[in-house]
Write an enzyme that holds these catalytic residues in place. Structure first.
Site, PDB file in Angstrom:
ATOM      1  N   HIS A  43       0.838  -1.206   0.000  1.00 25.95           N
ATOM      2  CA  HIS A  43       0.000   0.000   0.000  1.00 25.95           C
ATOM      3  C   HIS A  43       0.878   1.263   0.000  1.00 25.95           C
ATOM      4  O   HIS A  43       0.752   2.115  -0.892  1.00 25.95           O
ATOM      5  CB  HIS A  43      -0.911  -0.022   1.238  1.00 25.95           C
ATOM      6  CG  HIS A  43      -1.841   1.150   1.319  1.00 25.95           C
ATOM      7  ND1 HIS A  43      -3.162   1.072   0.928  1.00 25.95           N
ATOM      8  CD2 HIS A  43      -1.660   2.424   1.727  1.00 25.95           C
ATOM      9  CE1 HIS A  43      -3.746   2.244   1.098  1.00 25.95           C
ATOM     10  NE2 HIS A  43      -2.856   3.089   1.585  1.00 25.95           N
ATOM     11  N   GLU A  44       1.768   1.348   0.978  1.00 26.15           N
ATOM     12  CA  GLU A  44       2.623   2.544   1.053  1.00 26.15           C
ATOM     13  C   GLU A  44       3.575   2.591  -0.149  1.00 26.15           C
ATOM     14  O   GLU A  44       3.885   3.673  -0.639  1.00 26.15           O
ATOM     15  CB  GLU A  44       3.413   2.581   2.365  1.00 26.15           C
ATOM     16  CG  GLU A  44       2.549   2.620   3.634  1.00 26.15           C
ATOM     17  CD  GLU A  44       1.480   3.712   3.650  1.00 26.15           C
ATOM     18  OE1 GLU A  44       1.722   4.813   3.112  1.00 26.15           O
ATOM     19  OE2 GLU A  44       0.388   3.459   4.212  1.00 26.15           O
ATOM     20  N   GLU A  90      -4.666   7.610  -3.250  1.00 25.58           N
ATOM     21  CA  GLU A  90      -5.140   6.357  -2.662  1.00 25.58           C
ATOM     22  C   GLU A  90      -5.346   5.308  -3.756  1.00 25.58           C
ATOM     23  O   GLU A  90      -5.174   4.106  -3.519  1.00 25.58           O
ATOM     24  CB  GLU A  90      -6.434   6.609  -1.869  1.00 25.58           C
ATOM     25  CG  GLU A  90      -6.891   5.464  -0.986  1.00 25.58           C
ATOM     26  CD  GLU A  90      -5.962   5.117   0.184  1.00 25.58           C
ATOM     27  OE1 GLU A  90      -4.976   5.835   0.422  1.00 25.58           O
ATOM     28  OE2 GLU A  90      -6.228   4.098   0.845  1.00 25.58           O
ATOM     29  N   HIS A 108       1.822   4.379  -2.846  1.00 23.06           N
ATOM     30  CA  HIS A 108       1.882   5.835  -2.608  1.00 23.06           C
ATOM     31  C   HIS A 108       3.259   6.364  -2.998  1.00 23.06           C
ATOM     32  O   HIS A 108       3.390   7.410  -3.635  1.00 23.06           O
ATOM     33  CB  HIS A 108       1.663   6.138  -1.122  1.00 23.06           C
ATOM     34  CG  HIS A 108       0.218   6.109  -0.674  1.00 23.06           C
ATOM     35  ND1 HIS A 108      -0.768   6.840  -1.299  1.00 23.06           N
ATOM     36  CD2 HIS A 108      -0.395   5.469   0.358  1.00 23.06           C
ATOM     37  CE1 HIS A 108      -1.935   6.643  -0.655  1.00 23.06           C
ATOM     38  NE2 HIS A 108      -1.734   5.807   0.334  1.00 23.06           N
TER      39      HIS A 108
END
Ligand code: CO
Length: 497
Positions: A261-262, A291, A265
């Site tokens: 997830h990060e 997101e 980003h």
């Protein structure tokens, strides 16, 4: 170059330098700072934030933006940058300093009250502070101005131009189409997943996480990873983008999918163009688009069969005791268990959107004056019953679980769902553009996807609006069909629906 535009660029670079200094102080606060450093750090951050605010809202900036707004010699890209800055300038100068101070004071007070209420597991402790915050947010909406309803002004803070009307359509689809899928899955047995909770040594998890980041194209020349309680991404300019993860030795999920997830980003920030540093064209488009990048890597890639066809045999070698007798299929099923629960942050990718919808309905009603603060727990609990068939037993696992409202973040939650919906549309477009994509992912090669995202999204910063960019990439406006197709196909196969 136009001298006014040159001046404008220099000012923005200077302001961004200050903001990135604030960002490194914030990063350090989470990663390295000794406990006793909190007070002086808060002062330093407040001082620098004040300097950045003054630099940006200075009347010379206002004059410059006015002149540039009417300057026909600017290129379209320059004019677009100026338009963005002008909008931001107007927003920031619409709020009087006394109001901003009041808001910031109520935020720290509200956050402390929220912590105290959580300790006592009692919403009533937080209620008077939330009431104050709701009133301030309504004032803010009035000061900023809005179309149709005040909540729209708050949405606009996080996702420019997003309006209630659009969200109503999306969440109606969530209610009608996703709840059917949830019900069908609930009737099926839960796949075996005990092996996810065996002992996974810290260092081995850390090394595997680093290899995943490298695999998706995260560049450690311009980034680093650290450990933090809540994973996050900080950018100090596109050449220094830092991610964090957390490791739980008895839960393999936490490190793996928070890292992806990060990482998503982080890829976005690393893909912005250095020559646009400080300018709107060198900054991420919006929270939803940010997101979307994280969700795309966490779910569309990171929970796909293809991804684990490559990575599971590697993982088996690292953790033979835990996984020797498990098949890639079993691992894939365990990575995708759908099981409605009380806590948003640990929700699966399907029931997640009900958590968001419930918060959206409640905060909109608060801002519109259709719901009294004291009734929040009751309505919260009844909505969890209605949509997820769960009986909330206390405020801690209910309406006190998220920090957002204590920080005054009203209008933020919807961007989480929008991120997943955009991710589904974007990933479908990527698959169409690259018929070889699934094979590449199966071979552990994600650089093609990264290149495509850089070319089609990252490099543009705020050059296009999110509606324009979505249409440019997918040929459609934001809608739920790609997400629903993705979810139905995947879970029909996984659960034999
Ligand atoms: Co995120």
């Amino acid at each position: 170059m136009n001298t006014n535009y040159q001046k404008y660029t220099e000012k923005l670079v200077k302001i961004t330098d200050v903001n990135k200094a604030i960002a490194i102080l914030g990063w350090d606060q989470e990663i390295n700072m000794p406990e006793g450093g909190a007070a002086i750090r808060a002062q330093q951050i407040a001082t620098l934030s004040g300097i950045a605010h003054e630099l940006f809202t200075d009347h010379s900036m206002g004059d410059l933006l006015n002149e540039l707004t009417n300057d026909p010699s600017l290129t379209p890209e320059q004019a677009n940058n100026v338009a963005h800055s002008k909008q931001e300038f107007d927003k920031k100068t619409h709020l009087p300093a006394s109001f901003v101070q009041k808001l910031s004071h109520s935020t720290s007070e509200g956050f402390q009250a929220w912590l105290a209420a959580r300790k006592k597991n009692d919403f009533a402790v937080f209620a008077p502070f939330l009431e104050k915050m709701v009133n301030l947010k309504r004032q803010q909406a009035n000061l900023l101005g809005f179309e149709k309803q005040p909540y729209n002004a708050l949405l606009d803070e996080f996702e420019p131009n997003l309006q209630v009307a659009q969200l109503e359509v999306l969440f109606a689809d969530v209610r009608q189409k996703i709840s059917g899928l949830l019900a069908k899955i609930a009737a099926k047995p839960v796949p075996k997943n005990d092996f996810m909770f065996r002992f996974y040594a810290h260092q081995k998890q850390w090394d595997f996480g680093i290899s995943l980041l490298k695999q998706i194209g995260y560049d450690f020349t311009y980034g680093r990873q650290d450990i933090s309680t809540h994973p996050f991404t900080t950018d100090l300019g596109m050449q220094d983008v830092r991610v964090t993860t957390r490791i739980n030795e008895h839960n393999f999920h936490e490190m793996t999918w928070s890292t992806l997830h990060e990482g998503g980003h982080g890829l976005y920030e690393q893909g912005l163009l250095p020559q646009n540093y400080g300018l709107p064209s060198g900054a991420y488009l919006s929270l939803s688009m940010h997101e979307a990048q994280s969700r795309l890597y966490e779910n569309n890639v990171g929970r796909s069969k293809a991804f684990w066809q490559y990575n599971f045999p590697i993982l088996q070698k690292i953790f033979p005791d835990n996984l020797q007798k498990i098949s890639a299929e079993q691992f894939y099923a365990a990575a995708n268990i759908v099981q409605p629960g009380f806590i948003r942050t640990s929700a699966d990718e399907i029931s997640y959107h009900f958590h968001i919808m419930i918060r959206y309905e409640i905060e909109k009603a608060l801002i519109e004056g259709n719901l009294a603060v004291k009734d929040v727990p009751d309505i919260w609990n009844s909505l969890y019953k209605k949509y997820l068939n769960l009986t909330v037993k206390n405020d801690l696992e209910g309406c006190l679980q998220d920090v957002h409202w204590s920080h005054g973040l009203f209008g933020y939650f919807p961007t989480y769902s929008l991120g997943s919906f955009y991710a589904a549309q974007i990933f479908r477009a990527a698959e169409k553009a690259m018929p070889q994509l699934a094979t590449e992912i199966q071979q552990g090669s994600l650089l093609g996807l990264n290149k495509w995202l850089r070319e089609n999204i990252y490099q543009y910063g705020k050059k296009y609006s999110i509606d324009e960019l979505c249409k440019k990439i997918t040929g459609e406006e934001l809608n739920l069909s790609a997400f629903i197709d993705y979810a139905e196909k995947k879970y029909t196969d996984l659960y034999n629906l």
